[in-house]
Design a protein around this motif. Structure first.
Motif, PDB file in Angstrom:
ATOM      1  N   GLU A   1      44.075  55.349  86.442  1.00 36.76           N
ATOM      2  CA  GLU A   1      43.598  56.721  86.244  1.00 36.76           C
ATOM      3  C   GLU A   1      44.033  57.281  84.895  1.00 36.76           C
ATOM      4  OE1 GLU A   1      44.923  59.045  89.565  1.00 36.76           O
ATOM      5  OE2 GLU A   1      43.473  58.139  90.939  1.00 36.76           O
TER       6      GLU A   1
ATOM      7  N   ASN B   1      47.887  63.484  84.815  1.00 34.03           N
ATOM      8  CA  ASN B   1      47.930  62.642  86.014  1.00 34.03           C
ATOM      9  C   ASN B   1      49.328  62.430  86.574  1.00 34.03           C
ATOM     10  OD1 ASN B   1      45.142  61.590  86.555  1.00 34.03           O
ATOM     11  ND2 ASN B   1      45.320  61.158  84.377  1.00 34.03           N
TER      12      ASN B   1
ATOM     13  N   GLU C   1      42.046  55.475  82.156  1.00 35.80           N
ATOM     14  CA  GLU C   1      40.652  55.927  82.170  1.00 35.80           C
ATOM     15  C   GLU C   1      40.497  57.279  81.470  1.00 35.80           C
ATOM     16  OE1 GLU C   1      37.602  57.410  85.591  1.00 35.80           O
ATOM     17  OE2 GLU C   1      38.707  55.559  86.009  1.00 35.80           O
TER      18      GLU C   1
END
Length: 144
Positions: free
Chosen positions: A38, A121, A41
């Motif tokens: 994540e 994140n 990305e």
């Protein structure tokens, strides 16, 4: 620009990690890998793209990072659970300018992509990893 961490009770933690069965480690690894994917990305979405070399250089690994890469952080206290340590990086020998884009230079404004994606994140990753550790601990406790 790696961050340094100190762990209180390191010996006790190392002893528990050494006793942890492979099934529990696999559970934690899945959470680590999902979180790393994540972050990578998002960093790839945010990075400015001229040739695409910098975008292609962003990734994660369990081992050593490519030469010239910058990392988000490492634990320096010991080789604590090296099989449960992921390093997220950007840059390589071709995209050596990763730091310059992230932090800027005298002649170029900063265009952050790396630490921004980590901070965005971080909370979600920590929660996911904590849940995986708890789930793994329950599996270990149930099997003993």
């Amino acid at each position: 620009m790696a961050t340094e961490s100190r762990i209180i009770g390191l010996a006790k933690l190392q002893k528990k990690l050494n006793a942890m069965p492979q099934i529990a480690k696999d559970e934690i690894k899945r959470a680590l890998e999902q979180s790393a994917n994540e972050i990578v990305e998002l960093a790839k979405k945010l990075v400015p793209e001229d040739t695409g070399a910098l975008k292609d250089s962003i990734g994660w690994t369990y081992g050593d990072v490519p030469r010239g890469a910058m990392t988000l952080g490492k634990v320096f206290a010991s080789k604590l659970a090296t099989d449960l340590t992921i390093t997220i990086y950007a840059g390589n020998s071709e995209a050596y300018y990763a730091r310059w884009v992230e932090f800027g230079t005298q002649k170029m404004a900063a265009r952050p992509y790396f630490y921004v994606s980590y901070r965005a994140n971080k909370k979600r990753a920590k929660g996911r990893i904590t849940r995986a550790i708890n789930k793994a601990a329950k599996k270990v406790a149930a099997s003993r």
